[in-house]
Scaffold this active site. Structure first.
Site, PDB file in Angstrom:
ATOM      1  NE  ARG A 234      46.465  41.441  47.748  1.00 54.91           N
ATOM      2  CZ  ARG A 234      45.825  40.550  48.490  1.00 54.91           C
ATOM      3  NH1 ARG A 234      45.626  39.337  48.010  1.00 54.91           N
ATOM      4  NH2 ARG A 234      45.401  40.859  49.689  1.00 54.91           N
ATOM      5  CD  GLU A 263      41.748  40.220  41.163  1.00 53.52           C
ATOM      6  OE1 GLU A 263      41.053  40.287  42.194  1.00 53.52           O
ATOM      7  OE2 GLU A 263      42.603  39.344  40.985  1.00 53.52           O
ATOM      8  CG  HIS A 295      40.688  37.141  44.269  1.00 53.40           C
ATOM      9  ND1 HIS A 295      41.456  38.251  44.033  1.00 53.40           N
ATOM     10  CD2 HIS A 295      40.974  36.775  45.543  1.00 53.40           C
ATOM     11  CE1 HIS A 295      42.150  38.555  45.108  1.00 53.40           C
ATOM     12  NE2 HIS A 295      41.871  37.657  46.040  1.00 53.40           N
TER      13      HIS A 295
END
Length: 331
Positions: A234, A263, A295
């Site tokens: 994370r 993000e 991601h």
């Protein structure tokens, strides 16, 4: 049954349609993020299916509940973006996908390690421009190096097994006792020991109040000088501004990120025609020993298929009156 999927991309559509949900289930795919401005798209949908950057704060949940939503089905393992207390107050069960393909995320972490170590990203750009020199591309043998793993869950253990296969010594930190580590060639150790002794440190833990900014300036100082840091967990596990000084001084030798704390307004979208407004991210991208991916660690065919199947199974279990993979406030 109307199911509204927010932040859905073509690969989400393909995987969910391939999962063959019941014919009376109607899937609505929306590319847009779930926010207070887009929540009206879910009006009349019993189920809202959300992803990691969707806004599931109290104001959004209140509007969802008022417009007929009865279940929040997450397409992710993480749920720190959900106000669970508000969901519980509103009578909105929240279910998640606790595991899909631990191999997908673990293998992406390894890909970042190999690319950073052997400067694959720099070599690729050089040879495309006709530069076949080797200056500045020297790496190191992974064999014999110490790899620290923060988080000994499924992903962390798969990653540990892969690194053991390279001949690395593996240390794992987890707040709970772990079993079966001998088969992975790994040893559980306190966090300070893992950080101080690792040539490569990889984060695979959930984001909690305790793990927020787990890696900050003090922790970076604890690391071996020139060590590598990988984060596929994370974004907020790492204090991003602190990374800049550590990189500038050489204390941090390599950095691989697949997640970033800020993000939500950037990742999963094409912003190539716009100036980057995030100064911290722009500075990080300027370092030659940094690789940032958007991601994508979860993005394999196997993982997408598992996410779709588990999400639909969660919805079916909820309809049957026995919700599975439910998360609650304070759990």
């Amino acid at each position: 049954m109307r199911i509204c999927l927010f932040s859905s991309k073509p690969y989400d559509r393909d995987s969910f349609l391939a999962a063959n949900c019941p014919p009376d289930w109607h899937l609505q795919f929306h590319d847009t993020r779930l926010t207070v401005d887009s929540v009206a798209l879910a009006s009349g949908c019993e189920v809202v299916c959300a992803f990691i950057n969707d806004d599931l704060s109290a104001p959004v949940l209140e509007q969802l509940a008022a417009s007929g939503t009865r279940l929040i089905a997450l397409r992710s393992a993480g749920y720190n973006h959900v106000d669970l207390a508000a969901a519980q107050r509103l009578g909105l069960p929240v279910v998640r996908v606790p595991a899909y393909s631990p191999h997908a995320v673990a293998e992406h972490a390894v890909a970042l390690i190999l690319a950073l170590n052997r400067r694959t990203h720099r070599a690729f750009n050089r040879t495309r421009e006709g530069d076949f020199s080797l200056h500045g591309l020297t790496g190191f043998d992974l064999h014999g190096k110490t790899v620290g793993v923060v988080g000994g869950g499924k992903i962390g253990q798969v990653f540990a097994g892969i690194m053991h296969g390279f001949g690395c010594q593996v240390l794992i930190y987890d707040p709970f006792p772990l079993s079966g580590l001998d088969a992975l060639g790994a040893r559980q150790a306190p966090l300070d020991e893992v950080i101080a002794n690792s040539d490569i440190l990889s984060l695979h833990c959930p984001l909690t109040d305790e793990s927020y900014h787990l890696i900050d300036s003090a922790r970076l100082t604890q690391m071996k000088r020139g060590a590598m840091l990988i984060n596929t967990g994370r974004g907020a596990l790492v204090d991003a501004p602190a990374l800049i000084e550590a990189l500038k001084s050489g204390q941090l030798g390599y950095l691989g990120l697949d997640v970033y704390e800020e993000e939500s307004e950037l990742f999963f979208e094409d912003h190539s025609d716009l100036p980057l407004q995030d100064d911290t991210l722009a500075r990080l991208l300027s370092f030659p020993n940094v690789i940032i991916t958007a991601h994508q660690a979860f993005l394999t065919r196997e993982a997408l298929g598992a996410i779709a199947r588990t999400t639909l199974d969660n919805i079916a279990a909820w309809i049957a009156g026995s919700p599975s993979n439910e998360v609650k406030a304070g759990a």
